[in-house]
Design a protein around this motif. Structure first.
Motif, PDB file in Angstrom:
ATOM      1  N   ARG A   1      16.074  -3.019   0.939  1.00  0.00           N
ATOM      2  CA  ARG A   1      15.113  -2.420   1.385  1.00  0.00           C
ATOM      3  C   ARG A   1      15.107  -3.002   3.000  1.00  0.00           C
ATOM      4  O   ARG A   1      15.318  -4.172   3.427  1.00  0.00           O
ATOM      5  CB  ARG A   1      13.734  -2.874   0.847  1.00  0.00           C
ATOM      6  CG  ARG A   1      13.750  -2.350  -0.524  1.00  0.00           C
ATOM      7  CD  ARG A   1      12.305  -2.573  -0.958  1.00  0.00           C
ATOM      8  NE  ARG A   1      12.085  -2.414  -2.353  1.00  0.00           N
ATOM      9  CZ  ARG A   1      11.259  -2.867  -3.130  1.00  0.00           C
ATOM     10  NH1 ARG A   1      10.425  -3.953  -2.732  1.00  0.00           N
ATOM     11  NH2 ARG A   1      10.959  -2.826  -4.500  1.00  0.00           N
TER      12      ARG A   1
ATOM     13  N   SER B   1       9.864  -4.100   6.351  1.00  0.00           N
ATOM     14  CA  SER B   1       8.751  -3.372   6.393  1.00  0.00           C
ATOM     15  C   SER B   1       7.661  -4.230   5.899  1.00  0.00           C
ATOM     16  O   SER B   1       7.318  -3.989   4.565  1.00  0.00           O
ATOM     17  CB  SER B   1       8.617  -2.058   5.804  1.00  0.00           C
ATOM     18  OG  SER B   1       7.585  -1.429   5.653  1.00  0.00           O
TER      19      SER B   1
ATOM     20  N   GLY C   1       4.563  -4.937   6.641  1.00  0.00           N
ATOM     21  CA  GLY C   1       3.146  -4.100   6.421  1.00  0.00           C
ATOM     22  C   GLY C   1       3.052  -3.594   4.986  1.00  0.00           C
ATOM     23  O   GLY C   1       2.175  -3.600   4.201  1.00  0.00           O
ATOM     24  N   ARG C   2       4.200  -2.824   4.776  1.00  0.00           N
ATOM     25  CA  ARG C   2       4.310  -2.122   3.458  1.00  0.00           C
ATOM     26  C   ARG C   2       4.240  -3.079   2.327  1.00  0.00           C
ATOM     27  O   ARG C   2       3.705  -2.817   1.412  1.00  0.00           O
ATOM     28  CB  ARG C   2       5.481  -1.090   3.412  1.00  0.00           C
ATOM     29  CG  ARG C   2       5.686  -0.277   2.213  1.00  0.00           C
ATOM     30  CD  ARG C   2       6.551   0.772   2.368  1.00  0.00           C
ATOM     31  NE  ARG C   2       6.413   1.669   1.340  1.00  0.00           N
ATOM     32  CZ  ARG C   2       7.498   2.745   1.278  1.00  0.00           C
ATOM     33  NH1 ARG C   2       8.480   2.823   2.069  1.00  0.00           N
ATOM     34  NH2 ARG C   2       7.493   3.413   0.252  1.00  0.00           N
TER      35      ARG C   2
ATOM     36  N   ALA D   1       0.991  -4.551   1.723  1.00  0.00           N
ATOM     37  CA  ALA D   1      -0.238  -3.579   1.510  1.00  0.00           C
ATOM     38  C   ALA D   1       0.218  -3.499  -0.017  1.00  0.00           C
ATOM     39  O   ALA D   1      -0.792  -3.351  -0.968  1.00  0.00           O
ATOM     40  CB  ALA D   1       0.003  -2.305   2.411  1.00  0.00           C
ATOM     41  N   GLY D   2       1.434  -3.262  -0.411  1.00  0.00           N
ATOM     42  CA  GLY D   2       1.604  -3.112  -1.878  1.00  0.00           C
ATOM     43  C   GLY D   2       1.500  -4.222  -2.818  1.00  0.00           C
ATOM     44  O   GLY D   2       0.642  -4.023  -3.699  1.00  0.00           O
TER      45      GLY D   2
END
Length: 154
Positions: free
Chosen positions: A110, A113, A115-116, A119-120
């Protein structure tokens, strides 16, 4: 009989705590891979889907998985399976793999990211917390109910 209402929720809580431990561990691995700045050229060996659900009144959920292989800078070959990858990656594609040199088994394909990822992980941990709170509330309610019954029966 009364113990059943304590044991089952306690087992469920233990399962959720274990899942939270695994989620946090994988989040740490991915973050360490991104933070290391070390990359390698990898190849997608296989792409497949896993489905779950589909019972009487449940919807079907499908997750795309990829199996990647890469070679570290010191010549060791590693293979890993990663879920939730892009649908555009197919068998034979060349991808950039991020890994920490001290733990190449925690590699990810991946792109960074943060922030992603945060958040997840945060949403999943919030769901786990609500689930645990529900189990504890159930146990307290059952305890109160049995205490009331014991007071009424001489």
């Amino acid at each position: 009989m009364e113990a059943f209402f304590y044991i089952v929720p306690a087992i469920m809580i233990a399962g959720v705590l274990f899942a939270a431990y695994k989620v946090l561990g994988r989040t740490r691995q991915v973050r360490a891979a991104w933070d290391s700045g070390v990359t390698a050229e990898g190849r997608c060996l296989r792409a497949y889907t896993r489905t779950s659900g589909g019972g009487n009144d449940t919807s079907v959920s499908t997750t795309l998985h990829h199996v990647y292989e890469f070679t570290t800078r010191d010549g060791r070959a590693f293979r890993f399976d990663e879920g939730g990858g892009p649908g555009t990656t197919i068998e034979g594609d060349i991808v950039t793999v991020f890994y920490a040199p001290e733990h190449p088994e925690g590699a990810t394909a991946r792109p960074p990211s943060r922030g992603r990822l945060a958040a997840g992980t945060g949403c999943l941990l919030a769901f786990f917390a609500v689930f645990i709170a529900g189990c504890v509330t159930f146990m307290v309610s059952v305890h109160t109910m049995f205490a009331d019954v014991d007071r009424l029966i001489p």
